[in-house]
Design a protein around this motif. Structure first.
Motif, short mmCIF file in Angstrom:
data_model
loop_
_atom_site.label_atom_id
_atom_site.label_comp_id
_atom_site.label_asym_id
_atom_site.label_seq_id
_atom_site.Cartn_x
_atom_site.Cartn_y
_atom_site.Cartn_z
N ILE A 138 0.87 -1.18 0.00
CA ILE A 138 0.00 0.00 0.00
C ILE A 138 0.90 1.23 0.00
O ILE A 138 1.63 1.48 0.96
CB ILE A 138 -0.92 0.02 1.23
CG1 ILE A 138 -1.76 -1.26 1.29
CG2 ILE A 138 -1.81 1.26 1.21
CD1 ILE A 138 -2.45 -1.48 2.63
N ASN A 139 0.86 1.97 -1.08
CA ASN A 139 1.64 3.21 -1.19
C ASN A 139 0.74 4.39 -0.87
O ASN A 139 -0.37 4.49 -1.40
CB ASN A 139 2.21 3.36 -2.60
CG ASN A 139 3.17 2.25 -2.96
OD1 ASN A 139 3.88 1.73 -2.11
ND2 ASN A 139 3.19 1.87 -4.24
N VAL A 140 1.22 5.28 -0.03
CA VAL A 140 0.41 6.44 0.35
C VAL A 140 0.78 7.61 -0.56
O VAL A 140 1.87 8.17 -0.47
CB VAL A 140 0.61 6.82 1.83
CG1 VAL A 140 -0.24 8.04 2.17
CG2 VAL A 140 0.21 5.65 2.72
N SER A 141 -0.14 7.94 -1.45
CA SER A 141 0.01 9.07 -2.36
C SER A 141 -0.72 10.26 -1.73
O SER A 141 -0.67 10.45 -0.52
CB SER A 141 -0.55 8.71 -3.74
OG SER A 141 -0.43 9.80 -4.63
N SER A 142 -1.40 11.04 -2.51
CA SER A 142 -2.08 12.22 -1.98
C SER A 142 -3.08 12.76 -3.00
O SER A 142 -2.90 12.57 -4.21
CB SER A 142 -1.07 13.32 -1.65
OG SER A 142 -1.70 14.55 -1.34
N LEU A 143 -4.08 13.44 -2.50
CA LEU A 143 -4.99 14.20 -3.35
C LEU A 143 -4.21 15.12 -4.28
O LEU A 143 -4.59 15.36 -5.43
CB LEU A 143 -5.94 15.02 -2.47
CG LEU A 143 -6.85 16.03 -3.14
CD1 LEU A 143 -7.98 15.32 -3.86
CD2 LEU A 143 -7.41 17.01 -2.11
N MET A 144 -3.08 15.62 -3.79
CA MET A 144 -2.31 16.59 -4.57
C MET A 144 -1.53 15.96 -5.71
O MET A 144 -0.83 16.65 -6.45
CB MET A 144 -1.40 17.38 -3.64
CG MET A 144 -2.15 18.49 -2.92
SD MET A 144 -1.08 19.77 -2.26
CE MET A 144 -0.79 19.10 -0.64
N ALA A 145 -1.66 14.65 -5.89
CA ALA A 145 -1.12 14.05 -7.11
C ALA A 145 -1.90 14.53 -8.32
O ALA A 145 -1.39 14.56 -9.44
CB ALA A 145 -1.19 12.53 -7.02
N ASN A 146 -3.16 14.90 -8.10
CA ASN A 146 -4.03 15.33 -9.20
C ASN A 146 -4.60 16.73 -9.02
O ASN A 146 -5.13 17.30 -9.97
CB ASN A 146 -5.20 14.35 -9.34
CG ASN A 146 -4.75 12.96 -9.69
OD1 ASN A 146 -4.09 12.75 -10.70
ND2 ASN A 146 -5.06 11.99 -8.83
N LYS A 147 -4.51 17.26 -7.82
CA LYS A 147 -5.06 18.60 -7.55
C LYS A 147 -3.99 19.42 -6.87
O LYS A 147 -3.56 19.10 -5.76
CB LYS A 147 -6.29 18.50 -6.63
CG LYS A 147 -6.91 19.83 -6.29
CD LYS A 147 -8.06 19.64 -5.30
CE LYS A 147 -8.73 20.97 -4.99
NZ LYS A 147 -7.77 21.94 -4.35
N HIS A 148 -3.54 20.45 -7.53
CA HIS A 148 -2.37 21.17 -7.02
C HIS A 148 -2.77 22.33 -6.12
O HIS A 148 -3.80 22.96 -6.27
CB HIS A 148 -1.51 21.70 -8.17
CG HIS A 148 -0.23 22.30 -7.70
ND1 HIS A 148 0.63 21.63 -6.85
CD2 HIS A 148 0.33 23.51 -7.92
CE1 HIS A 148 1.67 22.40 -6.59
NE2 HIS A 148 1.50 23.55 -7.23
N THR A 149 -1.89 22.60 -5.16
CA THR A 149 -1.97 23.77 -4.28
C THR A 149 -0.71 24.58 -4.48
O THR A 149 0.38 24.02 -4.63
CB THR A 149 -2.08 23.33 -2.80
OG1 THR A 149 -3.28 22.59 -2.63
CG2 THR A 149 -2.13 24.55 -1.89
#
Length: 248
Positions: A138-149
Motif C-alpha cells: 500500500i503506497n500512500v500518495s495524496s490528493l495533490m497528485a491530481n489537484k495542485h496547491t
C-alpha cells in the motif's frame, strides 16, 4: 478471528500521523507490526504504545532515503519473520516554496524520501513479499497528485510519481501473488497539515474545498488501508496461474 491475524506488517513513517494510526489499527487486528521511522524515539514510543494494548510491535529506526538503512530494515524483517505480508510505504515529507525559488536541495530532499524511499522499500521487500503468497503493498500518495496547491510543486510531483509507480508495480507484482494499491488522502488532520491549518484563513480555504467540510482523521485512512491489507481485498492469481505460464 481478527482480519490480520498472523500477518507481518511493515509501516514506514509509522511513528506519527497516518502511519501511526495504520500501525495501531493493524496491530489491533492481529498483525505483528514493524514501525520504521527515522525518528527513533517516536518510533519506539509508538511500538511501546501498541504493546501496552496487548498488540505485537517493534520499531526499527530507518531513513528510507538511505538505501543501506532500507536494506538493513529488510534484513531484520527476514531475520525475525522470514516473510512480509503487508508493506505500507507511508513515509513522506513536504516542502513549501514558490517553484521559481525552489532549489535543487529542497527538491531532492522531497524526492529522495517520498519517491526513492517508496521505490527502495518496494524493491528490497520483494523476496519477503513473494514468500507470503497473499501479500499487499500500500503506497500512500495524496490528493495533490491530481489537484495542485500553490507552493507545493515538489510534494505534488512526488505524489504523482508514487501513483504512477503503483500502477506499474500492480502489473509487475501481480503474478507473484502481491497486490499493489495506493491511497490518495485529502486534507488529513496531522502535524504536517497542522503547520498550515493553524492559520484560520488557510483552514477555511481548505475546508471550502472539502465536500464533508471537515478535515479527515488519520483513522479514516487507516480503515481504508486495513481493507487493502486484509484478505477481503481482491487477490491476484499467483505464480501458478495459466496467465503467468503464458507470460513466461
Amino acid at each position: 478471528m481478527r482480519r490480520l491475524e498472523d500477518k507481518v506488517a511493515l509501516i514506514t513513517g509509522g511513528a506519527a500521523g497516518i502511519g501511526k494510526a495504520i500501525a495501531e489499527t493493524f496491530a489491533k487486528e492481529g498483525a505483528e507490526v514493524i514501525i520504521a521511522d527515522r525518528n527513533a524515539e517516536d518510533g519506539a514510543a509508538a511500538a511501546a504504545g501498541i504493546v501496552t494494548k496487548n498488540g505485537a510491535a517493534i520499531s526499527q529506526p530507518t531513513d528510507v532515503s538511505d538505501i543501506a538503512q532500507v536494506k538493513a530494515l529488510m534484513d531484520r524483517v527476514a531475520e525475525l519473520f522470514g516473510r512480509l505480508d503487508i508493506l505500507v510505504n507511508n513515509a513522506g515529507i513536504g516542502e513549501r516554496s514558490d517553484f521559481r525559488h525552489l532549489d535543487d536541495e529542497a527538491w531532492d530532499r522531497v524526492w529522495q524520501v517520498n519517491v526513492d524511499g517508496t521505490v527502495r522499500c518496494a524493491r528490497e521487500a520483494f523476496d519477503l513479499l513473494r514468500k507470503s503468497g497473499r501479500a499487499s503493498v500500500i503506497n500512500v500518495s495524496s490528493l495533490m497528485a491530481n489537484k495542485h496547491t500553490r507552493q507545493m510543486s515538489a510534494y505534488s510531483a512526488s505524489k504523482g510519481a508514487i501513483s504512477a509507480l503503483t500502477r506499474s508495480l500492480a502489473v509487475e507484482y501481480a503474478p507473484y501473488g502481491i497486490r499493489v494499491n495506493h491511497l490518495a488522502p485529502g486534507y488529513i488532520d496531522t502535524d504536517m497539515i497542522g503547520r498550515f491549518t493553524g492559520n484560520p484563513l488557510i483552514a477555511k480555504l481548505l475546508l471550502g474545498q472539502t465536500p464533508l467540510r471537515r478535515f479527515g482523521a488519520p483513522q479514516d485512512v487507516a480503515n481504508a488501508a486495513l481493507f487493502l491489507a486484509s484478505d477481503e481485498a481482491p487477490t491476484s492469481p499467483g505464480r501458478g496461474s495459466r496467465w503467468m505460464a503464458a507470460w513466461r
